[in-house]
Design a protein around this motif. Structure first.
Motif, PDB file in Angstrom:
ATOM      1  N   ARG A 128     -35.298  10.906-118.210  1.00  0.00           N
ATOM      2  CA  ARG A 128     -34.288  10.543-117.005  1.00  0.00           C
ATOM      3  C   ARG A 128     -32.884  11.078-117.516  1.00  0.00           C
ATOM      4  NH1 ARG A 128     -31.875   5.301-119.182  1.00  0.00           N
ATOM      5  NH2 ARG A 128     -33.233   4.731-120.896  1.00  0.00           N
TER       6      ARG A 128
ATOM      7  N   TRP B  77     -24.410  -1.788-105.651  1.00  0.00           N
ATOM      8  CA  TRP B  77     -25.875  -2.352-106.115  1.00  0.00           C
ATOM      9  C   TRP B  77     -26.475  -1.383-107.163  1.00  0.00           C
ATOM     10  CZ3 TRP B  77     -26.986  -7.290-105.792  1.00  0.00           C
ATOM     11  CH2 TRP B  77     -26.475  -7.996-104.828  1.00  0.00           C
TER      12      TRP B  77
ATOM     13  N   TYR C 216     -24.663  -4.496-115.230  1.00  0.00           N
ATOM     14  CA  TYR C 216     -25.675  -3.820-115.007  1.00  0.00           C
ATOM     15  C   TYR C 216     -26.209  -3.903-113.614  1.00  0.00           C
ATOM     16  CZ  TYR C 216     -26.172  -2.610-119.838  1.00  0.00           C
ATOM     17  OH  TYR C 216     -25.760  -1.928-120.861  1.00  0.00           O
TER      18      TYR C 216
ATOM     19  N   ARG D 280     -29.253   1.145-108.570  1.00  0.00           N
ATOM     20  CA  ARG D 280     -30.489   1.537-107.874  1.00  0.00           C
ATOM     21  C   ARG D 280     -31.346   1.796-108.956  1.00  0.00           C
ATOM     22  NH1 ARG D 280     -27.686   6.107-103.495  1.00  0.00           N
ATOM     23  NH2 ARG D 280     -26.769   4.461-102.417  1.00  0.00           N
ATOM     24  N   GLU D 281     -30.802   2.016-110.398  1.00  0.00           N
ATOM     25  CA  GLU D 281     -31.740   2.577-111.358  1.00  0.00           C
ATOM     26  C   GLU D 281     -32.697   1.391-111.902  1.00  0.00           C
ATOM     27  OE1 GLU D 281     -31.715   4.609-115.974  1.00  0.00           O
ATOM     28  OE2 GLU D 281     -29.934   3.692-114.970  1.00  0.00           O
ATOM     29  N   PRO D 282     -33.940   1.275-111.901  1.00  0.00           N
ATOM     30  CA  PRO D 282     -34.782   0.140-112.203  1.00  0.00           C
ATOM     31  C   PRO D 282     -34.448  -0.283-113.773  1.00  0.00           C
ATOM     32  CG  PRO D 282     -36.168   1.792-111.292  1.00  0.00           C
ATOM     33  CD  PRO D 282     -34.648   2.481-111.408  1.00  0.00           C
ATOM     34  N   ALA D 283     -34.211   0.768-114.599  1.00  0.00           N
ATOM     35  CA  ALA D 283     -33.638   0.295-116.141  1.00  0.00           C
ATOM     36  C   ALA D 283     -32.484  -0.605-116.014  1.00  0.00           C
ATOM     37  CB  ALA D 283     -33.689   1.385-116.706  1.00  0.00           C
ATOM     38  N   ARG D 284     -31.574  -0.458-115.257  1.00  0.00           N
ATOM     39  CA  ARG D 284     -30.233  -1.334-115.101  1.00  0.00           C
ATOM     40  C   ARG D 284     -30.619  -2.812-114.615  1.00  0.00           C
ATOM     41  NH1 ARG D 284     -24.801   1.484-112.649  1.00  0.00           N
ATOM     42  NH2 ARG D 284     -24.459  -0.782-112.639  1.00  0.00           N
ATOM     43  N   TRP D 285     -31.781  -2.680-113.651  1.00  0.00           N
ATOM     44  CA  TRP D 285     -32.173  -4.139-113.128  1.00  0.00           C
ATOM     45  C   TRP D 285     -32.894  -4.935-114.122  1.00  0.00           C
ATOM     46  CZ3 TRP D 285     -29.994  -6.708-109.778  1.00  0.00           C
ATOM     47  CH2 TRP D 285     -29.259  -5.980-108.817  1.00  0.00           C
ATOM     48  N   THR D 286     -33.440  -4.229-114.975  1.00  0.00           N
ATOM     49  CA  THR D 286     -34.381  -4.825-116.401  1.00  0.00           C
ATOM     50  C   THR D 286     -33.437  -5.279-117.171  1.00  0.00           C
ATOM     51  OG1 THR D 286     -36.166  -3.105-115.914  1.00  0.00           O
ATOM     52  CG2 THR D 286     -35.935  -4.335-117.940  1.00  0.00           C
TER      53      THR D 286
END
Length: 443
Positions: free
Chosen positions: A421, A209, A257, A211-217
């Motif tokens: 980052r 999973w 992602y 963990r980086e918010p940018a990847r979820w965006t």
């Protein structure tokens, strides 16, 4: 007791399992569709003009022989098990589609006599006009072609291509399938090959999973793009159904992602993507390549950073390389150039590289630097490759901190886009290397 030579007995076991499962699951899907009050068809008007060729029932039937023989051409147990998993997955995915989205062949086949007519009669004894998309014939054709072409050379391989092309055409010229069944069958076939690669574990086994918010965006954006293409295909139908291809492609990128990471692209040791990934991701890959060329159109050539280390975009296949070593940190674009020494440490575009991947990239640069000049590249040469070079600058003593390395980079490469980052990841990579000790240099 271990089998010597080809795994004949294991091949017989797999055939004894998958053969009956093939007919039972296929027949069950046919029977359930036959009991439905209405089964739709997806057909283009021009399909009625496809010439019916009775003789092509021969190549159509021949896939059964190739199916049986495919178990026995495998030379090793691992190869056999991988091939059998692909065939099992092909059956499961296809039958699931038949059950969830039943379709019917809508054209009336001409009467046929003689031997060809008898072959049609035998076929229609268990094959009803259902089980359409994806064409299981085409799904198996892809899986079997991949297996056979790896074992054949020269004229035999050419003959294989020709005969398998006839099998592919026969699903239309025998009036067994509508056109939509062909591209959907190709997609499912390559998906089976992608799920069970020849090298390394299955992509789902790489899931972690994000963990980086940018990847979820990014995962959300690609998933939205996939859904948008699927909705347009559903609403407009017809030739808009081709949008299902970019929908699948973008969905796989979204999964990359969200958790699958670089395993989605299946980049190999020579820099090429696997054939399955290349087919499945083709719409995305084409867009990614065009994007890289657009953004770097004013600076297509690599830039010297310091001490024989160059930074740039993924080189073109025809571009002459003046460096002996290439370190490629791009996950999504294949490397098609010619380099004496090639190393790849794939990283996802626009996501923050992990400290471990930056450490490994810096190590690859250090190894290559012992041989001479090194080109470090990604899609643009702006972010991932720049972060890798900055990490190497710290490791090599050219910079005493991440900030100093980024400042040094910006002097000769003002286009680099390294944010806070990236600086944190570079610092963590330097700390990680300090813990692990000096780089291990290949002999």
């Amino acid at each position: 007791m271990t089998e010597l030579g080809r795994p004949w007995r294991r091949a017989l076991l797999w055939l004894a399992l998958l053969g009956p499962f093939f007919f039972l699951s296929y027949g069950m899907a046919n029977l359930l569709a036959e009991r439905l009050p209405f089964v739709p068809s997806v057909v283009f008007g021009w399909e009625a003009k496809i010439p019916f060729q009775a003789w092509t029932i021969v190549p159509y039937w021949s896939i059964d022989l190739f199916y049986v023989a495919s178990f026995f051409i495998c030379t090793q147990r691992a190869e056999l098990d991988m091939h059998a998993r692909r065939l099992l997955t092909a059956q499961l995915l296809s039958v699931a589609c038949f059950l969830l989205w039943p379709l019917r062949f809508s054209l009336e086949r001409p009467e046929t006599g003689g031997v060809f007519g008898w072959l049609f009669d035998v076929l229609l004894g268990f094959d009803k006009p259902f089980n359409q998309a994806p064409s299981l014939h085409i799904v198996l054709l892809v899986v079997l072609w991949v297996r056979y072409q790896q074992h054949l050379q020269g004229l035999w391989r050419t003959a294989l291509h020709v005969w398998f092309a006839l099998i592919g055409l026969s699903v239309l010229t025998t009036w067994q399938h509508h056109f939509i069944d062909v591209p959907t069958g190709v997609a499912v076939g390559w998906l089976c090959v992608w799920l069970w690669p020849a090298q390394g574990p299955s992509p789902p086994r790489h899931w972690q999973w994000a963990r980086e918010p940018a990847r979820w965006t990014l995962a959300g954006l690609y998933a939205a793009g996939s859904a948008g293409c699927a909705v347009l295909a559903w609403v407009f139908g017809g030739w808009a159904l081709w949008l299902c291809w970019p929908a699948l492609s973008l969905l796989l990128v979204a999964l990359a992602y969200a958790g699958l990471g670089t395993a989605v692209f299946q980049k190999q040791e020579d820099g090429r993507l696997s054939m399955a990934a290349s087919w499945l991701l083709a719409p995305y890959l084409l867009a990614a390549w065009a994007n890289s060329r657009w953004w770097t159109r004013r600076a297509p050539h690599p830039q010297l950073v310091i001490d024989g280390v160059w930074l740039g975009r993924m080189p073109d296949a025809s571009a002459p390389l003046q460096v002996p070593t290439v370190v490629d940190v791009c996950a999504e674009l294949p490397f098609r150039g010619r380099a004496r020494h090639y190393r790849h440490v794939p990283m996802l575009d626009l996501a923050t590289p992990t400290p471990e991947s930056l450490r490994r990239a810096a190590e690859a640069i250090a190894h290559g630097h012992r041989r001479g000049a090194v080109l470090v590249c990604c899609a643009l040469g702006y972010s991932r490759s720049a972060a890798a070079v900055a990490t190497w600058l710290c490791h090599s003593g050219h910079a005493d901190s991440a900030d100093a390395a980024i400042t040094l980079l910006a002097q000769d490469c003002p286009w680099v886009a390294l944010k806070a980052r990236h600086r944190r990841a570079i610092e963590q990579a330097v700390q990680l290397q300090a813990t692990n000790g000096p780089f291990k240099v290949n002999a």
